[in-house]
Motif scaffolding. Structure first.
Motif, short mmCIF file in Angstrom:
data_model
loop_
_atom_site.label_atom_id
_atom_site.label_comp_id
_atom_site.label_asym_id
_atom_site.label_seq_id
_atom_site.Cartn_x
_atom_site.Cartn_y
_atom_site.Cartn_z
N CYS A 38 0.83 -1.21 0.00
CA CYS A 38 0.00 0.00 0.00
C CYS A 38 0.87 1.26 0.00
O CYS A 38 0.60 2.23 -0.72
CB CYS A 38 -0.95 0.00 1.20
SG CYS A 38 -2.30 -1.19 1.09
N LEU B 227 -6.50 1.68 7.32
CA LEU B 227 -5.88 0.45 6.84
C LEU B 227 -5.68 -0.55 7.97
O LEU B 227 -6.07 -1.72 7.85
CB LEU B 227 -4.53 0.78 6.18
CG LEU B 227 -3.67 -0.42 5.77
CD1 LEU B 227 -4.39 -1.28 4.75
CD2 LEU B 227 -2.33 0.05 5.23
N VAL C 55 -4.02 3.53 -1.06
CA VAL C 55 -3.86 4.64 -0.12
C VAL C 55 -4.21 5.93 -0.84
O VAL C 55 -3.67 6.22 -1.93
CB VAL C 55 -2.43 4.71 0.43
CG1 VAL C 55 -2.25 5.95 1.30
CG2 VAL C 55 -2.10 3.46 1.24
N VAL D 211 -7.46 4.48 3.26
CA VAL D 211 -7.48 3.59 2.10
C VAL D 211 -8.90 3.43 1.60
O VAL D 211 -9.86 3.63 2.34
CB VAL D 211 -6.88 2.20 2.43
CG1 VAL D 211 -5.40 2.29 2.71
CG2 VAL D 211 -7.62 1.56 3.61
#
Length: 645
Positions: free
Chosen positions: A507, A573, A610, A560
């Motif tokens: 991410c 996240l 992200v 996210v």
């Protein structure tokens, strides 16, 4: 017929609605609820386009929406969410000891969700909008409704069956006071449904006819509701003070009890129960042959056998350990992490669909049997874990690591001749064809279906694979003119594994949406340049919520959202990863745990992005010591400011 099976269109309309209402200071409105309902009904050409039980549920929802009975909407949404994904219920509700009994009560009153079309139950679980969206848009009301449902679950779980027994003994249905004070039912619609369900439980069956006395009893109940509401409005007593004195309770029971019993007697005269004596006849007046027949027809009860001719109702939440004993050999293996070095800490592992051995494919309507072939390379064979037999009566054990791959067969409902794309495939629930038979490399495959397991489960192909070419045989029984049994798509999925740290690293390093790209998308949508004629721009700015939908009480740390998500709201996240379902803290997660909490889009690790713009917003709020900001307002030029509370 094509519209009737087009569940995806109804779901798409519901998703568009989720983005349309702007949060108000109070709660969502009846218009917010009516919009997706009207769209759903119009998709099916009116209420006559639904199956009977589906239509009954929708009518109750519409009645609740029109009367602004939001308490009923909460009860119904929690009930359907428990069927679709029990672990999606808020943790404090799942922790209630009385919750299973309360859900059983709702199932008896509203009818089991197993009798409702599966796609519609999924639609209901997000109506009027997903819980996550309600939590971040109206946190105060969300908390109040959750507390009200918890009170209802506690009281109903303890008192419902006792109240039902008392009603049967006294031969008249529950009063509004009993429903409100004993069961904690504040919803007027649900009060009426419980009333009618209890009434039918001891009134003689009318053979499908609608007894006029039922409507008279319902009118009497509405009068009782109005009197109780008037008393509550006039007295406005604190919760700890009883609204009725003992004398008033006695008078109310005598008044309504006498009138209900009179209706009950008239009903029994019009529709006598099978095998009962005429109203004015005694057993001595009945011929001996008829008496003998009545005695002979009495069902014999025992400890092991149910009454003769009885039909056991399908439970709302089947327990596979009881209802699927005949498929005990098909139980999923116990997944455990591979053993590392003694000094290394065990890794937190996540399972997800990483690809396909056979892409989602629709069935050929002209071929009664079909043969699909796919290859497993020597390299891939080495990644397939070997099952270790369990002890007597236990399922096997499977060691899972970051390099392992497993394979499974899955099927979804699909009416379009074009095969679904990956995002549509991952968003759909597994659903097996009614008369389908599968064989892999001469091994017969047995689907585990909703009737015994609560939902249709994918078939694990891993133990039956071999290096090189593998053959899947498919046979579907159906009549030639009727293509309905073939309205599906199938695929063989490859399930991979990633660690907690690897997902986070991906991410941060690869799956990022740049700040400029997010701002450009917001500017385009506000300028009306997105090419969607159904969306009308009514404001020069957009409101974005900041609080994480799981906690609903704090801003995200790492924002996210899914690659395919159309909304700009994000979730945290770390919180998202920690809430993925697993049987033991150190065991790998379940596979199908990757849906956006806001829109149900595909958010598998490879699609978890992200949001750079929301990360920048959080950093600036942190600098200004304003992390308690619930939402921001973004203007057309890309500038933003905290939204006033």
């Amino acid at each position: 017929a094509q519209v009737r099976t087009e569940a995806a269109a109804a779901t798409e309309a519901q998703q568009r609605h989720r983005q349309s209402p702007a949060p108000t200071d109070d709660y969502f409105t009846s218009d917010d609820c009516n919009q997706p309902l009207r769209h759903l009904i119009s998709r099916f050409g009116g209420m006559h386009g639904f199956q009977i039980r589906d239509g009954q549920r929708i009518r109750l929802l519409k009645e609740a929406v029109d009367s602004k009975d939001f308490a009923y909407l909460s009860i119904h949404q929690y009930f359907c969410l428990a069927t679709v994904n029990y672990n999606s219920l808020p943790p404090n509700l799942r922790a209630l000891p009385a919750l299973p009994k309360a859900l059983d009560c709702i199932s008896q009153v509203l009818d089991s969700n197993s009798n409702i079309s599966p796609w519609l139950v999924q639609w209901f679980s997000d109506f009027p909008m997903p819980l996550g969206q309600i939590a971040i848009s109206w946190p105060t009301k969300y908390k109040q409704q959750q507390e009200a449902f918890a009170r209802f679950a506690d009281r109903t779980g303890m008192h419902f069956f006792d109240l039902k027994r008392r009603c049967v003994e006294r031969r008249y249905p529950p009063l509004v006071r009993e429903l409100f004070e004993e069961l904690g039912i504040v919803s007027a619609v649900f009060q009426r449904v419980v009333f009618l369900a209890t009434l039918r439980s001891f009134w003689a069956q009318t053979g499908g006819q609608m007894s006029p006395l039922v409507s008279q009893a319902e009118d009497l109940f509405h009068k009782n509701q109005a009197e109780y509401h008037r008393r509550v409005t006039q007295k406005q007593t604190p919760p700890q003070i009883l609204l009725y004195s003992k004398a008033e309770i006695s008078r109310e029971n005598e008044n309504y009890g006498r009138r209900y019993k009179l209706l009950h007697l008239q009903h029994e005269n019009m529709f006598p129960r099978r095998g009962s004596f005429p109203p004015n006849a005694s057993p001595q007046q009945v011929p001996a042959v008829q008496q003998h027949r009545q005695v002979h027809q009495q069902p014999r009860r025992g400890l092991l056998f149910p009454p003769r001719g009885s039909i056991r109702a399908q439970p709302s939440q089947p327990n596979p350990t009881q209802s699927a004993l005949h498929q005990a050999h098909l139980r999923s293996p116990i997944l455990k992490p591979e053993q590392g070095t003694p000094e290394s800490d065990p890794k937190v592992l996540y399972q997800f669909v990483k690809g396909f051995a056979i892409l989602p494919t629709t069935l050929d309507a002209n071929a009664p049997t079909q043969l699909w072939k796919f290859k497993v390379s020597e390299k891939d064979v080495k990644t397939i874990p070997k099952d270790q037999p369990g002890q007597l009566g236990e399922p096997p054990t499977r060691a899972i690591g970051e390099q392992t791959q497993t394979y499974r067969l899955r099927s979804i409902k699909w009416t379009s001749p074009r095969a679904p794309d990956e995002s549509a495939w991952m968003a759909a629930d597994n659903s097996w064809l009614p008369y389908a038979y599968f064989k892999l490399n001469e091994h017969i495959l047995h689907p585990r279906k909703k009737l015994h397991n609560g939902k249709d489960l994918p078939i694990d192909l891993t133990p039956h694979l071999k290096e090189g070419e593998n053959s899947l045989q498919i046979a579907v029984m159906h009549q030639i003119p009727n293509r309905a049994p073939l309205n599906c798509a199938l695929a063989i999925e490859i399930v991979g594994v990633k660690s907690h740290e690897e997902i986070k690293q991906d991410c941060f390093m690869m799956n990022r949406i740049p700040i400029k790209q997010v701002k450009a998308a917001i500017k385009t949508s506000l300028a009306g340049l997105d090419g969607d004629d159904e969306i009308a721009i009514v404001s020069s700015n957009i409101s974005i919520n900041l609080f994480d939908p799981f906690s609903a009480c704090r801003i995200f740390d790492v924002p996210v959202r899914g690659r395919e998500c159309l909304h700009h709201d994000c979730f945290d996240l770390e919180t998202f990863l920690q809430t993925r379902r697993r049987k033991q803290p150190t065991w790998p997660t379940a596979v199908d745990e990757w849906k956006c909490p806001l829109c149900k889009a595909d958010v598998r690790p490879q699609n978890l992005m992200v949001d750079g713009f929301m990360g920048e917003v959080r950093a600036k709020l942190f600098e200004q010591n304003m992390l308690d900001t619930r939402a921001i307002v973004v203007e057309q030029d890309g500038s933003w400011k905290p939204k006033p509370e």
